[in-house]
Scaffold this active site. Sequence first.
Site, PDB file in Angstrom:
ATOM      1  CG  ASN A   1     -38.996 -71.768 -52.848  1.00  0.00           C
ATOM      2  OD1 ASN A   1     -38.081 -72.169 -53.544  1.00  0.00           O
ATOM      3  ND2 ASN A   1     -40.318 -72.381 -52.668  1.00  0.00           N
TER       4      ASN A   1
ATOM      5  CG  HIS B   1     -39.756 -70.994 -44.897  1.00  0.00           C
ATOM      6  ND1 HIS B   1     -40.750 -69.944 -45.527  1.00  0.00           N
ATOM      7  CD2 HIS B   1     -40.485 -71.971 -46.094  1.00  0.00           C
ATOM      8  CE1 HIS B   1     -41.079 -69.961 -46.205  1.00  0.00           C
ATOM      9  NE2 HIS B   1     -40.922 -71.023 -46.859  1.00  0.00           N
TER      10      HIS B   1
ATOM     11  CG  HIS C   1     -39.476 -76.023 -48.617  1.00  0.00           C
ATOM     12  ND1 HIS C   1     -40.746 -75.858 -48.847  1.00  0.00           N
ATOM     13  CD2 HIS C   1     -39.050 -74.454 -48.761  1.00  0.00           C
ATOM     14  CE1 HIS C   1     -41.798 -74.690 -48.949  1.00  0.00           C
ATOM     15  NE2 HIS C   1     -40.710 -73.949 -49.086  1.00  0.00           N
TER      16      HIS C   1
HETATM   17  P1  AMP Z   1     -42.480 -71.107 -49.760  1.00  0.00           P
HETATM   18  O1  AMP Z   1     -43.335 -70.568 -51.067  1.00  0.00           O
HETATM   19  O2  AMP Z   1     -41.321 -71.108 -50.079  1.00  0.00           O
HETATM   20  O3  AMP Z   1     -42.694 -69.659 -49.282  1.00  0.00           O
HETATM   21  O4  AMP Z   1     -42.856 -72.226 -48.577  1.00  0.00           O
HETATM   22  C1  AMP Z   1     -44.333 -71.533 -48.211  1.00  0.00           C
HETATM   23  C2  AMP Z   1     -44.702 -73.183 -47.632  1.00  0.00           C
HETATM   24  O5  AMP Z   1     -45.425 -73.089 -46.945  1.00  0.00           O
HETATM   25  C3  AMP Z   1     -45.753 -73.585 -48.733  1.00  0.00           C
HETATM   26  O6  AMP Z   1     -44.716 -75.194 -49.232  1.00  0.00           O
HETATM   27  C4  AMP Z   1     -46.950 -73.839 -48.247  1.00  0.00           C
HETATM   28  O7  AMP Z   1     -47.294 -74.988 -48.926  1.00  0.00           O
HETATM   29  C5  AMP Z   1     -46.896 -74.235 -46.766  1.00  0.00           C
HETATM   30  N1  AMP Z   1     -47.563 -73.064 -46.486  1.00  0.00           N
HETATM   31  C6  AMP Z   1     -48.485 -72.585 -45.850  1.00  0.00           C
HETATM   32  N2  AMP Z   1     -49.373 -72.437 -45.009  1.00  0.00           N
HETATM   33  C7  AMP Z   1     -49.165 -73.711 -44.248  1.00  0.00           C
HETATM   34  C8  AMP Z   1     -49.525 -73.923 -42.957  1.00  0.00           C
HETATM   35  N3  AMP Z   1     -50.662 -73.541 -42.773  1.00  0.00           N
HETATM   36  N4  AMP Z   1     -49.360 -74.984 -42.381  1.00  0.00           N
HETATM   37  C9  AMP Z   1     -47.901 -75.572 -43.269  1.00  0.00           C
HETATM   38  N5  AMP Z   1     -47.592 -75.921 -44.275  1.00  0.00           N
HETATM   39  C10 AMP Z   1     -48.259 -74.330 -44.985  1.00  0.00           C
END
Ligand code: AMP
Length: 123
Positions: free
Chosen positions: A90, A103, A105
């Site tokens: 994203n 990051h 996914h």
């Molecule tokens: P994005 O929305 O592409 O920035 O992705 C961020 C991702 O991080 C989301 O899918 C969240 O569910 C995930 N996320 C946020 N906090 C945590 C956490 N503490 N542990 C694991 N995943 C997380």
Amino acid sequence: MTGSASPSIFTRIIDREIPADIVFESESLIAIRDIAPQAPVHLLVIPKTPQYRDVVELAAGDPGLLAEVIATAKSLADEHCGGEFRLVFNTGESAGQTVFHVHAHVLGEGEGTQTLTEQTLGD
Ligand code: AMP
């Protein structure tokens, strides 16, 4: 290349300030299970450096590290979902990015399940 004032949630995970389900770690990367999975297998591959907000900055600033993210996604997919996977970066708020520390996914089906459905990773 923008560093944010306070550490991202991922930097806090890398620094062991908050817990996470860590599935892989190397000198340059960490991979964790997403806390809110959108597929039977949903992992995040995260460069440890907080230097890059998104994949565009990473590709421009350190293409080797981006290649490492992708190779790691493939080996995690081999381990967790038969080697086939969807890779999502994203990029920008309107595209659903919520954490501005680059990051990937890695989304895949679990054992014996079918085909990933098309879906959004945004809210
Ligand atoms: P994005 O929305 O592409 O920035 O992705 C961020 C991702 O991080 C989301 O899918 C969240 O569910 C995930 N996320 C946020 N906090 C945590 C956490 N503490 N542990 C694991 N995943 C997380």
